[in-house]
Design an enzyme around this catalytic site. Structure first.
Site, PDB file in Angstrom:
ATOM      1  N   GLY A  75       0.876  -1.177  -0.010  1.00 22.61           N
ATOM      2  CA  GLY A  75      -0.182  -0.116   0.063  1.00 22.61           C
ATOM      3  C   GLY A  75       0.751   1.142  -0.074  1.00 22.61           C
ATOM      4  CD  GLN A 102       2.980   5.903   2.583  1.00 21.63           C
ATOM      5  OE1 GLN A 102       2.198   5.276   1.945  1.00 21.63           O
ATOM      6  NE2 GLN A 102       4.024   5.244   3.401  1.00 21.63           N
ATOM      7  CB  CYS A 130       4.377   2.109   7.413  1.00 17.45           C
ATOM      8  SG  CYS A 130       4.126   3.464   6.496  1.00 17.45           S
ATOM      9  CG  LEU A 131       6.360   1.102   1.535  1.00 16.47           C
ATOM     10  CD1 LEU A 131       6.150   1.223   0.080  1.00 16.47           C
ATOM     11  CD2 LEU A 131       7.745  -0.190   1.592  1.00 16.47           C
ATOM     12  CG  HIS A 179      -1.442   1.316   7.177  1.00 15.63           C
ATOM     13  ND1 HIS A 179      -0.211   1.010   8.155  1.00 15.63           N
ATOM     14  CD2 HIS A 179      -0.564   2.021   6.341  1.00 15.63           C
ATOM     15  CE1 HIS A 179       0.779   1.379   7.906  1.00 15.63           C
ATOM     16  NE2 HIS A 179       0.609   1.985   6.846  1.00 15.63           N
ATOM     17  CD  GLU A 180      -1.254   2.360   2.637  1.00 16.28           C
ATOM     18  OE1 GLU A 180      -0.930   3.656   2.481  1.00 16.28           O
ATOM     19  OE2 GLU A 180      -0.628   1.550   3.107  1.00 16.28           O
ATOM     20  CG  HIS A 182       0.037   6.844   5.178  1.00 12.44           C
ATOM     21  ND1 HIS A 182       1.073   7.209   5.793  1.00 12.44           N
ATOM     22  CD2 HIS A 182       0.093   5.701   5.044  1.00 12.44           C
ATOM     23  CE1 HIS A 182       1.829   6.310   5.947  1.00 12.44           C
ATOM     24  NE2 HIS A 182       1.301   5.168   5.410  1.00 12.44           N
TER      25      HIS A 182
HETATM   26 NI    NI Z   1       2.099   3.269   5.679  1.00 14.42          NI
END
Ligand code: NI
Length: 175
Positions: A46, A51, A99-100, A141-142, A145
């Site tokens: 994701g 991000q 998470c990236l 989760h996304e 963000h």
């Molecule tokens: Ni994330």
């Protein structure tokens, strides 16, 4: 297509509140294509536009394990533009998240296991669906963000600071 640099903690740009996508244009679709390329290369499942430094309410998800058939990875790309979560179950389930933007760190987070959400896809088509299981977890989760929230914000302060210290240390060692 292009690989985009992924912002990592403690970059303050990750804390921006994303604004709605006004119109789904070719420019939007280019960003989506670049985001998928960036997410697959990372690799991740994701990625929210913020991000990669674009604070717009847009995110991409692909839960597909990178299994390969006849040399080509099997993909299941999903695009969520201006997503709104308007119903969720009372039942929370724990899931180990990463998470990236929080590289190589994982922790258990509790979230509702069933949600209803509305969103637009890359063609501007409206969707309204009940979502369960891992997709529900990743979508929440996304969507966090988009509000400048990271999964580590759901942890205790002690755990969160431990994760941030580990990342700072790993970065120092790599430098
Ligand atoms: Ni994330």
């Amino acid at each position: 297509m292009a690989l985009l640099p992924i912002l990592e903690v403690p970059d303050p740009r990750l804390r921006q509140i994303s604004t709605p996508v006004e119109a789904v244009t070719d420019e939007t679709r280019q960003l989506i294509a670049d985001m998928f390329e960036t997410m697959y290369a990372a690799p991740g499942i994701g990625l929210a536009a913020v991000q990669v430094g674009v604070p717009k309410r847009l995110l991409v998800i692909d839960l597909q394990e990178p299994e390969v058939e006849e040399g080509e990875p099997v993909r299941d790309p999903r695009v969520f533009i201006n997503p709104e979560l308007y119903e969720h179950s009372d039942q929370d389930v724990p899931y180990t998240e990463g998470c990236l933007s929080v590289p190589d760190q994982y922790a258990e987070v509790d979230r509702p296991d069933r949600i209803r959400a509305r969103w637009l896809d890359e063609n501007g088509q409206q969707h309204d669906e009940e979502i369960t299981g891992m997709l529900a977890v990743v979508l929440q989760h996304e969507m966090d963000h988009l509000e400048g929230v990271l999964f580590i914000d759901h942890l205790s302060r002690l755990k969160r600071e431990m994760i941030l210290r580990k990342i700072a240390k790993a970065r120092k060692q790599a430098a």
